[in-house]
Design a protein around this motif. Structure first.
Motif, PDB file in Angstrom:
ATOM      1  N   SER A 113      44.170  57.378  34.122  1.00 35.95           N
ATOM      2  CA  SER A 113      43.784  55.992  34.415  1.00 35.95           C
ATOM      3  C   SER A 113      44.514  55.016  33.492  1.00 35.95           C
ATOM      4  O   SER A 113      44.710  53.861  33.832  1.00 35.95           O
ATOM      5  CB  SER A 113      42.269  55.821  34.294  1.00 35.95           C
ATOM      6  N   THR A 151      49.620  56.697  34.549  1.00 33.11           N
ATOM      7  CA  THR A 151      49.751  57.552  35.739  1.00 33.11           C
ATOM      8  C   THR A 151      50.932  58.507  35.638  1.00 33.11           C
ATOM      9  O   THR A 151      51.032  59.438  36.433  1.00 33.11           O
ATOM     10  CB  THR A 151      49.914  56.704  37.016  1.00 33.11           C
ATOM     11  N   LEU A 167      41.701  62.952  34.100  1.00 31.52           N
ATOM     12  CA  LEU A 167      41.548  61.754  34.938  1.00 31.52           C
ATOM     13  C   LEU A 167      41.461  60.502  34.080  1.00 31.52           C
ATOM     14  O   LEU A 167      42.028  59.464  34.421  1.00 31.52           O
ATOM     15  CB  LEU A 167      40.300  61.864  35.821  1.00 31.52           C
ATOM     16  N   ASP A 168      40.743  60.595  32.961  1.00 37.51           N
ATOM     17  CA  ASP A 168      40.648  59.452  32.056  1.00 37.51           C
ATOM     18  C   ASP A 168      42.033  59.081  31.521  1.00 37.51           C
ATOM     19  O   ASP A 168      42.393  57.907  31.465  1.00 37.51           O
ATOM     20  CB  ASP A 168      39.694  59.759  30.894  1.00 37.51           C
ATOM     21  N   LEU A 207      40.535  59.483  41.194  1.00 35.97           N
ATOM     22  CA  LEU A 207      41.946  59.636  41.552  1.00 35.97           C
ATOM     23  C   LEU A 207      42.006  60.069  43.004  1.00 35.97           C
ATOM     24  O   LEU A 207      41.374  61.048  43.395  1.00 35.97           O
ATOM     25  CB  LEU A 207      42.623  60.687  40.667  1.00 35.97           C
ATOM     26  N   THR A 240      34.077  56.364  37.073  1.00 34.96           N
ATOM     27  CA  THR A 240      34.783  55.208  36.520  1.00 34.96           C
ATOM     28  C   THR A 240      36.296  55.354  36.623  1.00 34.96           C
ATOM     29  O   THR A 240      37.011  54.361  36.655  1.00 34.96           O
ATOM     30  CB  THR A 240      34.404  54.982  35.037  1.00 34.96           C
ATOM     31  N   HIS A 241      36.808  56.585  36.653  1.00 37.87           N
ATOM     32  CA  HIS A 241      38.247  56.827  36.780  1.00 37.87           C
ATOM     33  C   HIS A 241      38.533  57.839  37.882  1.00 37.87           C
ATOM     34  O   HIS A 241      38.932  58.959  37.611  1.00 37.87           O
ATOM     35  CB  HIS A 241      38.838  57.323  35.454  1.00 37.87           C
TER      36      HIS A 241
END
Length: 133
Positions: A21, A24, A17-18, A119, A116-117
């Protein structure tokens, strides 16, 4: 499984996920995310029969502020406890398996919504981006 105090483990899904971010289109991160397991909350009022069957997962559907339905899943117990502190149980499910069985209707998937990130993927995004890996 019961959720303990806020454990924000650095899981492969969290790292994916980080990375997403930042980019993509990161296919390695998408593949890592699809091959990871996520925590699917089990509401306390869930039917005991449904939660005992290992071959099925009842999807917890929440309504977003705009009225659209979303299924929240999490990469760690800490992320789950932070956003949904009232949920004390969850199922650990491979994300690709969840995606391959995703309902056809307009139902979004939100991964780590309070992080923080986060989806969020549309129904089509779940099936095309995650189920193919």
């Amino acid at each position: 499984m019961e959720t303990p105090a806020h454990d924000h483990a650095e899981t492969p899904a969290r790292r994916a996920l980080d990375a997403l971010s930042v980019n993509t289109e990161d296919t390695a991160a998408l593949a890592a995310l699809a091959s990871s397991e996520v925590l699917v909350p089990v509401p306390d009022d869930a039917n005991q029969e449904a939660t005992a069957d290992p071959t099925t997962v009842a999807l917890p559907v929440l309504e977003q502020p705009d009225g659209d339905p979303v299924v929240p899943v999490f990469t760690s117990e800490g992320e789950l406890a932070e956003l949904l502190p009232y949920v004390s149980r969850y199922r650990l499910v491979p994300l690709a398996a969840l995606a391959s069985q995703w309902p056809a209707e307009d139902l979004s998937l939100s991964i780590d919504a309070g992080s923080t990130h986060p989806l969020t993927l549309t129904s089509e995004g779940v099936r095309t981006l995650l189920a193919r890996h």
